[in-house]
Design a protein around this motif. Structure first.
Motif, PDB file in Angstrom:
ATOM      1  N   CYS A 256     -17.740  10.953 -11.310  1.00  0.00           N
ATOM      2  CA  CYS A 256     -16.784  10.062 -11.942  1.00  0.00           C
ATOM      3  C   CYS A 256     -16.057  10.829 -13.053  1.00  0.00           C
ATOM      4  O   CYS A 256     -16.689  11.489 -13.872  1.00  0.00           O
TER       5      CYS A 256
ATOM      6  N   LYS B 117     -13.443  10.723 -16.298  1.00  0.00           N
ATOM      7  CA  LYS B 117     -12.871   9.819 -17.291  1.00  0.00           C
ATOM      8  C   LYS B 117     -11.437  10.251 -17.560  1.00  0.00           C
ATOM      9  O   LYS B 117     -11.175  11.410 -17.870  1.00  0.00           O
TER      10      LYS B 117
ATOM     11  N   GLU C 225      -9.558   4.991 -18.045  1.00  0.00           N
ATOM     12  CA  GLU C 225      -9.775   4.756 -16.624  1.00  0.00           C
ATOM     13  C   GLU C 225     -10.924   5.594 -16.092  1.00  0.00           C
ATOM     14  O   GLU C 225     -11.286   6.601 -16.656  1.00  0.00           O
ATOM     15  N   GLN C 226     -11.472   5.142 -14.953  1.00  0.00           N
ATOM     16  CA  GLN C 226     -12.521   5.902 -14.289  1.00  0.00           C
ATOM     17  C   GLN C 226     -12.036   6.235 -12.879  1.00  0.00           C
ATOM     18  O   GLN C 226     -11.646   5.345 -12.129  1.00  0.00           O
TER      19      GLN C 226
ATOM     20  N   ASN D  28     -12.696   4.342  -9.389  1.00  0.00           N
ATOM     21  CA  ASN D  28     -14.158   4.293  -9.331  1.00  0.00           C
ATOM     22  C   ASN D  28     -14.656   2.872  -9.122  1.00  0.00           C
ATOM     23  O   ASN D  28     -15.785   2.643  -8.737  1.00  0.00           O
TER      24      ASN D  28
ATOM     25  N   MET E 244     -18.459  -0.301 -11.096  1.00  0.00           N
ATOM     26  CA  MET E 244     -18.009   1.079 -11.322  1.00  0.00           C
ATOM     27  C   MET E 244     -18.970   1.999 -10.580  1.00  0.00           C
ATOM     28  O   MET E 244     -19.919   2.525 -11.160  1.00  0.00           O
TER      29      MET E 244
ATOM     30  N   HIS F 282     -22.785   9.866 -16.289  1.00  0.00           N
ATOM     31  CA  HIS F 282     -21.787   8.994 -15.676  1.00  0.00           C
ATOM     32  C   HIS F 282     -20.462   9.722 -15.502  1.00  0.00           C
ATOM     33  O   HIS F 282     -19.889   9.728 -14.433  1.00  0.00           O
ATOM     34  N   PHE F 283     -19.974  10.363 -16.583  1.00  0.00           N
ATOM     35  CA  PHE F 283     -18.688  11.063 -16.502  1.00  0.00           C
ATOM     36  C   PHE F 283     -18.911  12.561 -16.385  1.00  0.00           C
ATOM     37  O   PHE F 283     -19.564  13.154 -17.239  1.00  0.00           O
TER      38      PHE F 283
ATOM     39  N   ASP G 145     -21.315   4.685 -19.377  1.00  0.00           N
ATOM     40  CA  ASP G 145     -20.266   3.863 -18.773  1.00  0.00           C
ATOM     41  C   ASP G 145     -19.952   2.682 -19.694  1.00  0.00           C
ATOM     42  O   ASP G 145     -20.798   1.805 -19.896  1.00  0.00           O
TER      43      ASP G 145
END
Ligand code: SRM
Ligand SMILES: Cc1cc2nc3c(=O)[nH]c(=O)nc-3n(C[C@H](O)[C@H](O)[C@H](O)COP(=O)(O)OP(=O)(O)OC[C@H]3O[C@@H](n4cnc5c(N)ncnc54)[C@H](O)[C@@H]3O)c2cc1C
Ligand code: SF4
Ligand code: FES
Lengths: 127, 832
Positions: free
Chosen positions: A27, A29, A33-34, A51, A59, B805-806, B814
């Motif tokens: 994912c 960033k 937004e994702q 996502n 998500m 997560h990222f 998140d």
């Protein structure tokens, strides 16, 4: 992605090639937004979609499993296994489901970029 | 041509769908008025709202479907008036629409008998999603429920009250027996006994005269002056057709309600049709969805100029959801002088079956099935299609015994025109033709013919038709994995083993085509794990693991994960409890004791997983594999160390077993238990393998299952010592792992195994295949290769990196994850 429209795109640096597991997703960033970024190593292709899974608004797509259906690259959401085309974002398992936004991806050297349309999005590039 | 449809229920939708499919594009304009606030939904499966389905899950087609088809949809706006001379309708919100044809699909409402007090708080009807929402909101305040009406819907409502958590639910039926319109007295008695074991109390021959209570219900009073306490009541005493707008504009209606229609579904005004539960054909209201769909088809065809006719419809039904099978078909009550009746009754197992056969023994007229309705579809088709019966019609109920009998049974024995899917009216020939044309999977046949897409009742028959059609074409039927591997799991297992394949990509290059998918990837991953037991997240195999395996945790609503450390045998020290408590507090996790004797911590951010496990591993905990198709728990009872009845030390044996098979991956999850005596406090007979202490040793049971289709385990070996017991388990598990289809629990596997438990016992105990040593050796390799996956992740920076997560902001969590509060802990925010 075609070269004609790439002029109107902002290429946003997402990550290094090796940050994305082969045949999997991560994912990214992008401001608030994702974006889910997929590395289809078997076919040497890259794809990016939103996502957010439209089904239950989770998500989660970057954690989904990639694959193909009759040759079309797709991702299956980890929650209820709805499959979405990575090419045009449409839902392959349920025609009534909303489609995903897709984004073009380009790789230069070991750097991966995601193309964001000029349609009002911020144009700054994050390092 | 402009068609206005009043009502947006199930048949209204079907009418729109058929019209869009049949009419030439652009020739028909459709306008739909619905009184309910949402577009048509699946009322037949309404009760599933209480088992977790949401309003969206029940939707038949979303509003966007209507928009795409250019159908104007007015929701929450009932039509109040029809002007037949101007050919217009007027709605509650003030819309006026003109029409060329008008279709009334107003359905029916629950019939509420005029008992004083029906307007009290706590009294409900059972028809719409809103009704169910109100019940759900009220139920926590109630402890004793009652349902007026012991018919199809009443029993469904009673089950719903149980599911809503009411301690006691009473069913009150006016007639002397339950489901008086569908089943006979003997069947009804048996059903009553079965329902009572589910926690329902059944009162027949009772007429309610008064609903007691100030403004909230407190009880019911009956004509015999007896009183029943209840604080929640559902009235399900029948249906009453919604004919009010029809009556207002002068259309003929029946004296007990319903809009009178002819064979073409026209009302007394030829431009106005009525379909579904509001239509009265030949003095009869058809309160089922299949006849409604047939009416939609006929009306639609007639408007478009072709000549179909509705000539009545079979009222066969199968009751769902209530936890006991009930079905009736054809003429269940054919009188004694017109038929021969064959009855099979087993009061021990709670099974009652009756069939009525014509006097000449040639045809099946109808029947009743209670307790076991597996044969329903087949019998219904046999009756409907007047299939000539085999010489011993009792074989239909009992199966052929002794010598093989020819004819009669078998799906291919049905005539081509036999309706297989009555909701969508799909014939056997249509399905077989679709298969011959290359639609060889259930999904393909569903897409191509629509069979099995509505109530789903015919799906087993459709599957049988696919296999038998393919067999008849001389095709060898294999359960192939998916489009990427034309092998069964068992074949793939052998190939991967012989070629010593260790990655998914290798398997695909050697034996598959394309790029894999969410079906074959986990299958191959599981085979690799069962063969070599290597760390599942090694490069190349990480992304082929099912989502939960990939993160070594179960994903939850909202995208957080749960953490379940192994607690072998359920034994845990106070010290370990403290560690769990500390970790849960530190990372703000919801804690709950699971049904498997351990502790689940929910709501962990993916970023926190390695940190949490680092602390747990340091305190000696291991992964509990709650995320894997792998060994879960070995439950134990306290056993002879404390219990006055205990014969052996069940806890020690459970721990030994859990430690032996921990991490073992299989086609599906595996559960086990050890009980210290026959009182069976560990529920070993509901497990994939369960062990019960005897005076002389242990009894080993296999292939039990809890879950949605519970099944008791069967005795594999009796009075064996501990080591023998473990050797048998080694063999049993390895044999299962090698031969089962993907996602098949041991119980289902055994049900499909030719020769059943006797065959299995021969292989495992008597070594009839001569493979026992090999099976034991293979298991020993897996046992020796075991490592805790979480320990490996915690210690490996490369692997740890994946738990963020990222990718471009690895420290950030998140931000979309939300929690709510619940009893001093947190819970996942409700999803839409
Ligand atoms: C946590 C727990 C409920 C609880 O709070 O008690 C639980 C939770 C889940 N169960 Fe269960 N089951 C739990 C005990 C059970 C039991 C009781 C038992 O094991 O004694 C059963 C019935 C026994 C059996 O399996 O035969 C049970 C039958 C199921 C089934 C149905 C299996 C079947 O063959 O029909 C599923 C669905 C599946 O596996 O496909 C399921 C699936 C699930 C999943 C994994 C659903 C999912 O995919 O998210 C739940 C995961 C929750 C999570 O994120 O951690 N769970 N589940 C229990 C964990 C026990 C443990 O310590 O590991
Ligand atoms: C709990 C439950 C379980 C059931 N189980 C089964 C089953 O297992 N098998 C089976 O075959 N059938 C079952 N049924 C029956 C089945 O749901 C009905 O036969 C079917 O829904 C009838 O469809 P319909 O379109 O005629 O009516 P409905 O689905 O009731 O739709 C009629 C719609 O018209 C609306 N309406 C009424 N008047 C107006 C107006 N003036 N203007 C605008 N809108 C109006 C109503 O609000 C309603 O939304 C069940 C029903 C219930 C309630
Ligand atoms: S924990 Fe098990 S029974 Fe409970 S909701 Fe989840 S899957 Fe269903
Ligand atoms: S949330 Fe993605 S499929 Fe349900």
């Amino acid at each position: 992605m075609s070269l004609e429209n790439s002029a109107t795109l902002t290429w946003f640096y997402a990550c290094k090639v090796d940050d994305v597991p082969a045949n999997g997703g991560v994912c990214v960033k992008y401001f608030d937004e994702q974006i889910a970024l997929f590395r289809f190593a078997r076919r040497n292709e890259w794809y990016a979609t939103q996502n957010l899974c439209p089904h239950r608004r989770q998500m989660a797509l970057s954690r989904g499993m990639t694959g193909t259906q009759e040759g079309e690259p797709k991702v299956a959401c980890p929650f209820h296994k709805k499959s979405f085309s990575l090419v045009d974002g449409r839902c392959l398992t349920d025609e009534h489901e909303c489609s995903l936004n897709t984004y073009p991806v380009k790789v230069e050297g070991d750097r991966v970029y995601i193309g964001i349309g000029a349609g009002g999005q911020q144009v700054e590039v994050m390092a | 041509m402009k068609i206005v449809i009043i009502g947006n229920g199930m048949t209204s939708y079907k009418f729109c769908e058929k019209m869009m499919a049949k009419a030439a594009p652009g020739t028909v304009e459709l306008v739909v008025f619905g009184e309910e606030p949402r577009p048509a939904y699946d009322r037949v499966h309404l009760s599933e709202f209480f088992s977790g389905k949401t309003a969206t899950d029940l939707e038949i087609a979303p509003a966007s479907w209507y928009a795409e088809q250019n159908i104007t949809l007015h929701l929450g706006d009932p039509v109040q008036q029809i002007d037949r001379t101007l050919k217009t309708v007027h709605s509650y919100k003030g819309i006026t629409e003109s029409y060329d044809y008008l279709v009334l699909a107003t359905g029916s409402a629950a019939f509420v008998p005029p008992i004083p007090g029906v307007d009290k708080k706590g009294v409900f009807i059972y028809r719409t999603i809103e009704d169910l929402e109100m019940m759900r909101d009220y139920a926590p305040k109630a402890t004793t429920g009652a349902v007026i009406g012991g018919g199809l819907l009443g029993l469904e409502a009673a089950k719903a009250l149980l599911d809503l958590g009411l301690k006691k639910t009473h069913v009150i039926e006016f007639a002397p027996r339950l489901m008086p319109r569908q089943i006979d007295e003997a069947g009804s008695n048996l059903l009553k006994a079965k329902l009572e074991t589910l926690g329902l109390e059944i009162h027949t021959s009772k007429s309610t005269t008064n609903i007691l209570g100030e403004d909230t219900i407190t009880g019911l009073q009956f004509s015999d002056d007896s009183i029943l306490e209840a604080d929640m009541l559902v009235i399900s005493a029948g249906i009453s057709p919604r004919d009010e707008v029809a009556r207002l504009c002068g259309l003929e209606t029946g004296h007990r309600g319903g809009i009178v229609v002819n064979e073409q579904l026209q009302t007394t005004d030829p431009c106005i049709y009525a379909i579904g539960e509001c239509a009265l054909y030949n003095g009869m209201i058809y309160g089922l969805v299949a006849p409604g769909y047939e009416m939609a088809e006929v009306a639609c065809s007639h408007i478009l100029g072709s000549h179909k006719a509705f000539t009545g419809f079979d009222m066969s039904t199968k009751l769902k959801l209530i936890g006991v099978d009930v079905a009736s078909f054809g003429n269940p009550f054919a009188p004694a002088d017109q038929c021969r009746t064959i009855i099979f009754e087993d009061t021990m197992k709670g099974i009652y079956k009756r069939i009525n056969v014509s006097n000449d023994g040639q045809h099946l007229l109808g029947g009743i099935l209670i307790g076991d309705a597996d044969a329903y579809n087949m019998l219904l088709q046999t009756a409907k299609n007047k299939v000539i019966l085999p010489p011993n019609p009792e074989d239909l109920l009992l199966g052929a015994r002794g010598a093989q009998t020819e004819g009669g049974a078998g799906v291919l024995g049905l005539p081509d025109e036999a309706t297989i899917c009555s909701c969508e009216n799909v014939s056997k020939a249509t399905i077989c033709n679709a298969v011959t044309a290359g639609n060889e999977t259930l999904d393909a046949v569903k897409k191509c013919t629509k069979a099995g897409t509505c109530c789903g009742g015919c799906v087993p028959m459709v599957k049988d038709l696919i296999t038998s059609t393919m067999k008849a074409q001389g095709k060898y039927i294999r359960n192939v994995v998916c489009e990427h591997f034309s092998y069964s799991r068992q074949e793939l297992f052998d190939l991967i083993k012989i070629k010593e394949i260790r990655t998914f990509d290798d398997a695909l290059d050697h034996y598959g085509q394309g790029d894999g998918c969410e079906v074959c990837k986990p299958v191959v991953a599981s085979i690799l794990a069962s063969l070599w037991n290597e760390m599942i997240l090694t490069k190349g195999n990480d992304t082929v693991q099912d989502s939960n395996d990939r993160y070594l945790a179960n994903i939850q609503k909202g995208g957080t994960y749960s953490v379940v450390p192994r607690v072998p045998g359920g034994e845990i020290t106070p010290r370990q409890l403290m560690v769990i408590a500390q970790v849960a507090e530190k990372y703000n996790l919801y804690t709950k004791i699971t049904g498997g004797q351990r502790i689940d911590m929910f709501g962990a951010h993916v970023n926190d997983l390695p940190l949490i496990w680092e602390e747990l591993v340091a305190a000696g905990f291991e992964s509990g594999h709650a995320y894997g198709k792998a060994l879960r728990t070995v439950k134990s009872c306290v056993g002879s160390t404390w219990c006055r009845f205990g014969l052996h030390d069940s806890v020690s044996f459970a721990i030994r077993i859990e430690q032996r098979y921990r991490g073992l991956r299989a086609p599906h999850k595996l559960k086990s238990a050890v009980s210290g005596c026959i009182r069976e406090c560990a529920e070993a007979q509901s497990k994939d393998f369960g062990i019960i202490a005897t005076e002389k040793g242990w009894n080993l049971y296999v292939c039990g299952n809890g879950g949605s289709k519970p099944q008791h385990a069967l005795l594999l070996a009796g009075d064996v010592d501990s080591d023998t017991c473990i050797r048998y388990i080694d063999r049993f598990l390895m044999f299962y792992i090698k031969t089962a289809d993907p996602l098949t629990r041991t119980a289902t596997w055994l049900n499909k195994l030719d020769g059943g438990i006797e065959y299995l016992r021969n292989v495992v105990v008597n070594d009839s295949l001569g493979i026992a040593d090999q099976l034991e050796a293979e298991m020993q390799v897996l046992v020796d290769n075991y490592k805790c996956e979480w320990k490996e992740v915690v210690e490996n920076p490369e692997l740890r990196k994946r738990f963020s997560h990222f990718v471009n902001a690895p420290e950030e969590k998140d931000p979309t994850i939300k929690f709510e509060n619940l009893r001093e802990q947190k819970k996942a925010a409700e999803w839409k």
